[in-house]
Design a protein around this motif. Structure first.
Motif, mmCIF file in Angstrom:
data_model
loop_
_atom_site.group_PDB
_atom_site.id
_atom_site.type_symbol
_atom_site.label_atom_id
_atom_site.label_comp_id
_atom_site.label_asym_id
_atom_site.label_seq_id
_atom_site.Cartn_x
_atom_site.Cartn_y
_atom_site.Cartn_z
ATOM 1 N N ALA A 117 12.715 -8.540 -18.009
ATOM 2 C CA ALA A 117 13.998 -8.118 -18.594
ATOM 3 C C ALA A 117 13.796 -6.939 -19.537
ATOM 4 O O ALA A 117 14.547 -5.968 -19.516
ATOM 5 C CB ALA A 117 14.614 -9.293 -19.342
ATOM 6 N N ARG A 118 12.770 -7.040 -20.355
ATOM 7 C CA ARG A 118 12.496 -5.968 -21.327
ATOM 8 C C ARG A 118 12.112 -4.669 -20.609
ATOM 9 O O ARG A 118 12.465 -3.583 -21.047
ATOM 10 C CB ARG A 118 11.371 -6.424 -22.266
ATOM 11 N N PHE A 119 11.379 -4.852 -19.505
ATOM 12 C CA PHE A 119 10.948 -3.682 -18.739
ATOM 13 C C PHE A 119 12.163 -2.908 -18.231
ATOM 14 O O PHE A 119 12.251 -1.680 -18.378
ATOM 15 C CB PHE A 119 10.051 -4.122 -17.575
ATOM 16 N N LYS B 101 5.992 8.032 -17.193
ATOM 17 C CA LYS B 101 6.383 7.036 -16.199
ATOM 18 C C LYS B 101 5.998 5.660 -16.714
ATOM 19 O O LYS B 101 4.876 5.465 -17.173
ATOM 20 C CB LYS B 101 5.661 7.327 -14.890
ATOM 21 N N LEU B 102 6.943 4.733 -16.644
ATOM 22 C CA LEU B 102 6.694 3.374 -17.126
ATOM 23 C C LEU B 102 6.515 2.467 -15.909
ATOM 24 O O LEU B 102 7.384 2.417 -15.040
ATOM 25 C CB LEU B 102 7.901 2.930 -17.957
ATOM 26 N N VAL B 103 5.366 1.777 -15.825
ATOM 27 C CA VAL B 103 5.152 0.835 -14.719
ATOM 28 C C VAL B 103 4.769 -0.523 -15.295
ATOM 29 O O VAL B 103 4.037 -0.593 -16.277
ATOM 30 C CB VAL B 103 4.038 1.322 -13.753
ATOM 31 N N LYS B 104 5.273 -1.585 -14.686
ATOM 32 C CA LYS B 104 5.001 -2.913 -15.242
ATOM 33 C C LYS B 104 3.680 -3.431 -14.704
ATOM 34 O O LYS B 104 3.505 -3.595 -13.504
ATOM 35 C CB LYS B 104 6.155 -3.860 -14.889
ATOM 36 N N TYR B 105 2.732 -3.629 -15.609
ATOM 37 C CA TYR B 105 1.406 -4.121 -15.242
ATOM 38 C C TYR B 105 1.019 -5.264 -16.153
ATOM 39 O O TYR B 105 1.540 -5.400 -17.259
ATOM 40 C CB TYR B 105 0.352 -3.018 -15.426
ATOM 41 N N THR B 106 0.030 -6.022 -15.696
ATOM 42 C CA THR B 106 -0.617 -6.984 -16.603
ATOM 43 C C THR B 106 -1.701 -6.200 -17.354
ATOM 44 O O THR B 106 -2.104 -5.113 -16.895
ATOM 45 C CB THR B 106 -1.297 -8.115 -15.806
ATOM 46 N N PRO B 107 -2.215 -6.720 -18.463
ATOM 47 C CA PRO B 107 -3.287 -5.985 -19.151
ATOM 48 C C PRO B 107 -4.488 -5.723 -18.237
ATOM 49 O O PRO B 107 -5.062 -4.634 -18.244
ATOM 50 C CB PRO B 107 -3.658 -6.922 -20.305
ATOM 51 N N ALA B 108 -4.851 -6.739 -17.410
ATOM 52 C CA ALA B 108 -6.009 -6.573 -16.520
ATOM 53 C C ALA B 108 -5.767 -5.435 -15.531
ATOM 54 O O ALA B 108 -6.647 -4.605 -15.282
ATOM 55 C CB ALA B 108 -6.265 -7.876 -15.784
ATOM 56 N N ARG B 109 -4.565 -5.381 -14.989
ATOM 57 C CA ARG B 109 -4.251 -4.341 -14.009
ATOM 58 C C ARG B 109 -4.228 -2.969 -14.674
ATOM 59 O O ARG B 109 -4.651 -1.976 -14.098
ATOM 60 C CB ARG B 109 -2.901 -4.650 -13.355
#
Lengths: 348, 340
Positions: free
Chosen positions: A50-52, A66-74
């Motif tokens: 939702a925040r993304f 550019k904003l991309v949704k990742y996990t910290p590991a990714r």
């Protein structure tokens, strides 16, 4: 098909099969190249879905970001340009330290904690890497806040005699956080802003105890008193219904006039002319502008190898304040945020 | 290592434009330090506008009647610096009388160390008092030719060194006696305290002729201090809030002041050119990274008198935008281009 033509066709087929990986690799390279433009700055967003979505809409087509949704590991695997952390405030510090250790520049929303040792760990992580560790303090990029800081710094209203901070409906300011486990969060943001506006720390605070307030917090208690170098700060968190349109306001009272700064870019000044002059009116759209500017400042800091506007040291006052507010709630007394030299005292 | 003059000049201009909007007429420590730094910038970059700004402020002060040296504020030496940069004798008017009165009336601890001017118990000493007092003494000596003044400055450095210098690290405690116990040493090594201490040594030495009998003593003191300090500079070029604690925050004010006085010491050939020139240029490059776009400088520790806990120093907030930080930053920027 005779034996010769069979062999010829087999050879072509084998050659074709052998070339598949090469073509595939080429395709992969081509895909990668098209996905990332040469000067694009990729922020890995470590936040809820939702925040993304909300942030992506607010950021809009910001120049080269550019904003991309990742996990910290990714984010670490992909070696992104930077990471932006807006996860639950209690987990931000963990991710921040992990990403910094991996050499990823990080812009994080405030990882609040009342434990000073947590600030020390954060600072230690920031000191052990050469990449910037930024704290997203969006209000610092609001044009009204920038102007207010300039006016105060230039002494436009003379020597300050007091400051009043009024919080009405914080949810009306899209730049203020809201956490059910940390009702003080909006207050922390505003008091951090106050200290930045005046370029000096809050030295002490006293939360006025109100026995009926449940749950006990500095916000539900309604009133706090703070002290800066040589003037008091009065903080009211009970909504002022006469002023119900505004999420919050700060009134700076000086010897030669007053400055009123409000949510969503409101700025007014009254000086010797005797009438309030509106420098800028409320405009909710300015929130996305300040967010964009905060991201751009950080991206530029990474590119130029300099420090961003908000730094890990900016978390120190929040940590001290949260700790002191909780202490004060228990003791009912004023609590120092900063150690004072021998012989100096503050009365609250 | 090289830093482009243009880059530093631009940084100076940005900081000047922001800080000069404030009214610096009031004689405060931060304002005087800012004006002093502008005199260095004026010489370093050949920009008279900075000196004119200072003279303008001094004219205003003169009209308001607070132009003279002040006992309340002897950490900076603006009138003396003005005399050096303009050659006008009026700035030295009453200086010797002021120095004499200060020498006679200042309180002293049991070991003879000069104490804070408002200290009735006569036990609170700090490196800030030392650097201010010793500089005034040595300048009085330089103006009168009387080496008795020099002796007083060297004597104070001797006493303070015994009281505040830590043998193991070579760093200085901020002060002594700032608690109920008059012998209490302020714990830890606050970065700005190291920088102000180096300022004192440097300003004192600047007044001594090489023929003065104690010249060698001050020279070895500045060398031992510089050598101790360089061990604690981080990879990026910064010194940290508590000098020997690399995980305390990088502190811009102290780093800038150290850069200025290490560069001065190299220029005057008091300390070897290497490794100090490289260390200084590295420090200036590092400090530049803390300049914000609005002309404010971040990570400058909140200024304090000596504290009772190391935690107190470690957790002193650092907000951008105050005048003292701007002044120290300007001094660092001017350092590579000064000739005096």
């Amino acid at each position: 098909m005779n034996r010769r033509s069979f062999l010829e066709r087999s050879m072509v087929l084998t050659a074709g099969l052998l070339s598949v990986p090469a073509i595939s690799n080429k395709a992969n390279t081509i895909r990668k190249e098209t996905a990332k433009e040469p000067h694009e700055f990729i922020f890995a967003a470590i936040c809820s879905a939702a925040r993304f979505g909300q942030m992506k809409a607010m950021l809009g087509p910001s120049a080269g970001i550019k904003l991309v949704k990742y996990t910290p590991a990714r984010a670490i695997r992909k070696k992104v340009s930077a990471a932006w952390i807006a996860r639950d405030y209690r987990h931000r510090q963990k991710h921040l330290i992990r990403l910094l250790a991996a050499g990823i520049p990080v812009l994080a929303e405030a990882p609040y904690s009342e434990e000073i040792s947590d600030f020390d760990s954060l600072q230690k992580a920031a000191c052990s890497t050469s990449v910037p560790a930024g704290i997203a303090l969006y209000h610092r990029f609001l044009p009204a806040c920038i102007s207010a800081r300039e006016l105060l710094s230039a002494g436009r209203i003379g020597k300050l005699t007091s400051v009043q901070v009024q919080i009405n409906q914080p949810e009306r300011d899209p730049l203020l956080p809201s956490y059910s486990f940390l009702p003080e969060a909006p207050l922390l943001v505003l008091l951090n802003l106050l200290q930045w506006l005046l370029s000096q720390p809050l030295l002490a605070i006293r939360v006025v105890r109100k026995e009926t307030a449940t749950p006990a917090s500095a916000v539900s208690n309604g009133m706090s008193m703070g002290a800066m170098e040589d003037f008091p700060v009065r903080i009211t968190t009970v909504p002022n219904f006469y002023e119900n349109s505004s999420a919050w306001s700060m009134l700076f009272i000086g010897e030669k006039g007053q400055i009123r700064l409000g949510a969503n870019n409101l700025l007014e000044i009254i000086d010797t002319s005797g009438a309030w002059q509106r420098q800028s009116g409320e405009d909710p759209n300015k929130a996305s502008l300040s967010i964009r500017m905060c991201f751009e400042d950080f991206a530029l800091a990474v590119k130029e190898g300099r420090q961003p506007e908000g730094k890990t040291t900016d978390m120190l006052p929040d940590c001290l304040l949260l700790n002191a507010m909780h202490q004060s709630l228990q003791t009912g007394k004023g609590e120092l945020l900063v150690e004072l030299p021998f012989g100096k005292a503050i009365r609250l | 290592m090289n830093i482009e003059k243009e880059t530093l000049q631009h940084a100076v201009e940005v900081v000047f434009q922001r800080t000069a909007r404030k009214d610096c007429t009031l004689q405060t420590f931060a304002n005087d330090l800012f004006l002093e730094s502008l005199l260095y910038c004026s010489e370093a970059f050949g920009r008279n506008v900075y000196q004119e700004y200072v003279l303008n402020i001094m004219n205003k002060r003169e009209k308001q009647g607070f132009f003279q040296f002040s006992r309340k504020q002897f950490y900076t030496f603006l009138p003396y610096n003005l005399w050096i940069s303009t050659g006008e004798e009026k700035y030295l008017k009453d200086f010797i009388r002021f120095a004499s009165e200060l020498k006679e009336s200042i309180g002293r601890d049991k070991d003879g160390a000069v104490v804070a001017p408002d200290d009735g118990r006569k036990c609170r000493i700090s490196v800030m008092i030392l650097q201010g007092y010793a500089t005034i003494m040595s300048r009085a000596g330089a103006l009168t030719g009387d080496t008795g003044w020099f002796d007083e400055a060297v004597n104070q450095f001797d006493i303070y060194r015994k009281a505040l210098r830590d043998e193991k690290t070579g760093l200085w405690h901020h002060g002594r006696g700032w608690s109920d116990d008059p012998s209490f040493l302020s714990p830890g090594f606050w970065n700005q305290a190291q920088a102000w201490c180096l300022r004192g040594m440097s300003e004192v030495l600047d007044c001594f002729p090489p023929s003065y009998s104690e010249y060698g003593k001050m020279l070895s003191m500045i060398n031992e201090t510089a050598l101790s300090l360089i061990r604690f500079q981080d990879k990026a070029g910064m010194w940290h809030q508590i000098t020997d604690l690399p995980d305390s925050y990088p502190e811009t004010g102290g780093t800038a002041l150290l850069a200025f006085y290490l560069m001065k010491a190299v220029r005057k050939k008091w300390i070897p050119e290497q490794p100090f020139t490289d260390a200084t240029l590295k420090a200036i490059t590092a400090v530049l990274k803390y300049l914000n776009r609005d002309g404010s400088v971040s990570n400058v520790s909140y200024f304090t008198d000596p504290l009772r806990t190391e935690e107190g120093y470690r957790h002193l907030p650092a907000f951008s935008g105050e005048t003292q930080g701007a002044a120290l930053f300007l001094m660092a920027c001017a350092a590579p281009f000064l000739s005096t």
